[in-house]
Every structure is written in C-alpha cells, then in structure tokens.
Design a protein around this motif. Structure first.
Motif, short mmCIF file in Angstrom:
data_model
loop_
_atom_site.label_atom_id
_atom_site.label_comp_id
_atom_site.label_asym_id
_atom_site.label_seq_id
_atom_site.Cartn_x
_atom_site.Cartn_y
_atom_site.Cartn_z
N GLU A 73 87.11 28.31 51.83
CA GLU A 73 87.13 28.78 50.45
C GLU A 73 88.23 28.09 49.65
O GLU A 73 88.06 27.75 48.48
CB GLU A 73 87.34 30.30 50.42
CG GLU A 73 87.40 30.88 49.02
CD GLU A 73 87.62 32.39 49.03
OE1 GLU A 73 87.83 32.97 47.94
OE2 GLU A 73 87.59 32.98 50.13
N ASN A 74 89.37 27.88 50.32
CA ASN A 74 90.51 27.22 49.68
C ASN A 74 90.72 25.84 50.28
O ASN A 74 90.70 25.68 51.51
CB ASN A 74 91.78 28.05 49.85
CG ASN A 74 91.71 29.37 49.13
OD1 ASN A 74 91.29 29.44 47.98
ND2 ASN A 74 92.10 30.45 49.80
N GLU B 166 96.10 25.84 51.48
CA GLU B 166 96.72 27.16 51.58
C GLU B 166 98.15 27.01 52.10
O GLU B 166 98.38 26.29 53.06
CB GLU B 166 95.95 28.07 52.55
CG GLU B 166 94.53 28.39 52.12
CD GLU B 166 93.80 29.22 53.18
OE1 GLU B 166 94.33 29.35 54.30
OE2 GLU B 166 92.71 29.73 52.88
N THR B 167 99.08 27.68 51.45
CA THR B 167 100.43 27.78 51.99
C THR B 167 100.78 29.26 52.07
O THR B 167 100.39 30.04 51.20
CB THR B 167 101.48 27.05 51.13
OG1 THR B 167 101.74 27.81 49.93
CG2 THR B 167 101.01 25.65 50.75
N ARG B 168 101.51 29.62 53.13
CA ARG B 168 101.92 31.00 53.31
C ARG B 168 103.42 31.04 53.63
O ARG B 168 103.86 30.48 54.63
CB ARG B 168 101.15 31.67 54.47
CG ARG B 168 99.67 31.85 54.20
CD ARG B 168 99.43 32.94 53.14
NE ARG B 168 98.01 33.15 52.89
CZ ARG B 168 97.30 32.46 52.02
NH1 ARG B 168 97.89 31.48 51.31
NH2 ARG B 168 96.02 32.72 51.82
N THR C 127 103.77 30.80 48.44
CA THR C 127 102.41 31.12 48.88
C THR C 127 101.44 30.73 47.78
O THR C 127 101.51 31.27 46.67
CB THR C 127 102.27 32.61 49.20
OG1 THR C 127 103.10 32.93 50.33
CG2 THR C 127 100.83 32.96 49.53
N ASP D 236 97.21 29.49 47.02
CA ASP D 236 95.83 29.17 47.40
C ASP D 236 95.26 28.25 46.33
O ASP D 236 95.24 28.61 45.16
CB ASP D 236 94.97 30.44 47.47
CG ASP D 236 95.31 31.28 48.68
OD1 ASP D 236 95.78 30.73 49.68
OD2 ASP D 236 95.08 32.52 48.62
N PRO E 247 91.88 26.77 45.23
CA PRO E 247 90.44 26.93 45.50
C PRO E 247 89.73 25.59 45.67
O PRO E 247 90.07 24.60 45.01
CB PRO E 247 89.93 27.67 44.26
CG PRO E 247 91.14 28.33 43.67
CD PRO E 247 92.27 27.39 43.95
N ARG E 248 88.77 25.57 46.55
CA ARG E 248 87.95 24.38 46.76
C ARG E 248 87.26 23.98 45.46
O ARG E 248 86.69 24.80 44.76
CB ARG E 248 86.90 24.67 47.84
CG ARG E 248 86.03 23.49 48.20
CD ARG E 248 84.94 23.88 49.18
NE ARG E 248 83.88 24.64 48.53
CZ ARG E 248 83.63 25.92 48.73
NH1 ARG E 248 84.38 26.62 49.57
NH2 ARG E 248 82.64 26.54 48.10
N ARG F 123 97.81 24.85 55.44
CA ARG F 123 96.52 24.33 55.87
C ARG F 123 95.92 23.48 54.77
O ARG F 123 96.01 23.82 53.59
CB ARG F 123 95.54 25.46 56.20
CG ARG F 123 95.80 26.13 57.55
CD ARG F 123 94.58 26.95 57.97
NE ARG F 123 94.76 27.51 59.29
CZ ARG F 123 95.18 28.75 59.52
NH1 ARG F 123 95.48 29.52 58.49
NH2 ARG F 123 95.31 29.20 60.74
N CYS G 237 101.13 31.62 39.14
CA CYS G 237 99.97 30.92 39.74
C CYS G 237 98.72 31.69 39.35
O CYS G 237 98.42 32.74 39.92
CB CYS G 237 100.10 30.84 41.25
SG CYS G 237 98.76 29.89 42.03
#
Length: 332
Positions: free
Chosen positions: A20-21, A24-26, A48, A50, A52-53, A86, A238
């Motif tokens: 979906e993303n 991603e960073t957390r 953090t 996201d 989106p794709r 990711r 964000c």
C-alpha cells in the motif's frame, strides 16, 4: 552501548503482492557521534512517514532539518541509528538488494564521471543493477530527458543543467518503483525545468512514486499531492496538500477604492485591514467565519466604491514559515 535497531515482522513481497505504501519509516532516528568537545548530533528524531504508492510526495524543511539524512538512509548511504525503514515492502537492511532495486535517487551533488558519455554512463549504471542488455533503455531515457544530441559527448562538456538531467536519467535505468529527487532543479533554467517536470509527471502518471525535496515551495505546491515538513530532525506535518493549506485559515483581498481615504473605515473593524496607500487597502479574514461578500458589503456600508479587487489564498510558503517558526524553539 550497542545501538538497537527496531524491526517490524517481515512480510512476504512477491510479484503478486503490491504494498500500500511505497516507503515506510517507523520511529526512525539518526544520531551522529560527537567529535571532540561537540555533543552528539540528533539529525532525525522518531520520524514516522508513510508514502502512499503512486503518490507525488513532497519532503520540505529548512537547511539542516534532516531531509538529506533521511534520503541518504533510504538510498543506503547512511546507516540508521534505530527505527524501521521499508522500500516497496522490503526492509532496507534485511532485504537490502530488493530495496535498492526498488529505488532510484537523483542526488544534489553532480556525481558524474567526466570521461564517460551519457550513453556510457547509463549503460554502466544498468550493468551495475544487473539489467540485461536486451532490456536496457538508454537511448529511450536519454530522449526523454532531452539528451539525445549529447549522447556521445563527454560529460565534462555538458552544461550544469544537462548534467542534472543526466542524473535523472541515471536514476531511471533500472525502472525503479520509487524515484527520489533531491533538489533536482537546482541550477536548471526555466525551460529545462519545465521539460524535466513534464517527464517526471508522466512517470508518476504511469505509476512511479515520486519523493521530492525542494526549496522552491511554489514547485512543491504545484506538483505534490502529499507533503511532509521536517524541522530540527522532527516531523512536524505530514498530510495531503489540501489539508495542509487548510491549516492557515486566512485569505487576503487587495482593494483599489474609488476615492482617497486617510484610515480604514470602522465598518471593516471585524477584519484585519492595512492601508497600503490612500486608495489601496489590504483586508485579511478567516474564510471559516467570513467570505469576500462580507468585505464588499462592509465597504458598501462605508460608502466606498471599488475599482479593482485582487484576492490571495493561503500558500504553501505561508504554512511552511508558520510551522517552522513555531518549532524553532525545539532545537536539539
């Protein structure tokens, strides 16, 4: 003390599964070790995000805010201190090869070998990514970025703008899912900038996720659908561009009157009014409470006619300055 890296459970990522993303960073952190008497520098603090794709994502912030550190971590040029990252569903350390194949980075620096031609540069880059010769698109990419006529010219003879376009071409040789543009139009003239953005828009329309950092806020406002703002290593905003612009509840009208006045009439007391000249006033108001008709009605009640009206909506630059100023006291 050993640094701990937080990781999320590994997820399968096959050609049948599309994340979906795109990125991603957390709780991403980066701390640079102290040198001499200096204190350790916290470049990123619990970021953090996201992305989106398929989005056109803007990453904004003042100089030294942490944007380049974040991009360097995504590109594998800088190691994270802690947190999880990711790209296209692949962890950047455990699935390093797959994550690197999913991203193409256009850096700020003009890191091009001066003794290679553009075509040779792209062929070499494609080889490094393991792209089979039958699948390489060097000439197609050079045409897309407007370098067909310079394909066989040594890079040292290219102008700064042409080298910048070659960097974009270099990042595209392996058809990445995510394209990162770090100040891509710095030093590029208006015509070449327009040509470059036409190409990037086309890539985005075809499904590529674009991550842009730029100091040209007008550029970000025009291109991006989602925007993140980072300051002193912390993520301070964000959200979608529409939601971000809606944060600043203000609109301005510049009115040219039909006669001279010495001060704003009392009928405009509900608004913020500035006398620009004897016949020009600037009236600001929150759109959530008033509209332009209220301003015009107040002027009519004051017996003033209007020769000209110019309206100004809140712009990304206004939001950016407002948010970064409010967090300037949170330096690390």
């Amino acid at each position: 003390m050993e640094t701990l890296i937080m990781t999320l459970p590994r997820r399968p990522n096959t050609p049948e599964t599309v994340p979906e993303n795109a990125v991603e960073t957390r709780d991403l952190c980066k701390t640079y070790a102290a040198e001499g008497k200096d204190q350790a520098k916290k470049a990123l603090i619990d970021v953090t995000i996201d992305i989106p794709r398929g989005s056109f994502f803007g990453l904004l912030g003042p100089n030294g805010a942490g944007k380049s550190t974040l991009i360097n971590i995504l590109a594998g040029l800088t190691n994270r201190t802690s947190g999880d990252v990711r790209i296209w569903g692949f962890d950047i350390e455990r699935d390093m090869r797959a994550a690197r194949r999913a991203i193409g980075v256009v850096p700020q620096e003009l890191n091009i070998d001066p003794f290679f031609t553009p075509r040779e540069t792209l062929e070499l880059q494609a080889g490094l990514y393991g792209v089979p010769k039958r699948e390489r698109r060097s000439d197609e990419i050079l045409k897309a970025v407007g370098l067909t006529d310079q394909a066989a010219v040594y890079a040292r003879r290219l102008s700064g703008g042409m080298r910048r376009r070659l960097l974009v071409a270099k990042a595209m040789v392996h058809s990445p899912k995510v394209l990162v543009l770090d100040e891509p139009t710095a030093g590029v003239d208006v015509e070449l900038r327009r040509h470059l953005w036409d190409y990037v828009r086309e890539l985005n329309a075809q499904g590529a996720t674009v991550l842009l950092t730029t100091h040209y806020l007008k550029e970000a406002e025009e291109l991006c659908d989602t925007i993140a703002i980072i300051n002193h290593g912390r993520l301070i905003a964000c959200e979608s561009k529409k939601a971000l612009l809606g944060r600043l509840d203000t609109k301005e009208m510049i009115l040219t009157l039909d006669r001279d006045i010495e001060m704003p009439p009392p009928q405009l007391a509900a608004f913020t009014t500035v006398l620009k000249s004897s016949r020009r006033i600037a009236v600001s108001y929150p759109p959530s409470r008033f509209n332009s008709g209220d301003v015009l009605a107040a002027l009519s009640d004051a017996g003033l006619g209007i020769n000209d009206v110019v309206t100004r909506e809140a712009e990304l630059e206004d939001i950016f300055l407002n948010l970064t100023r409010s967090t300037d006291g949170e330096k690390t």
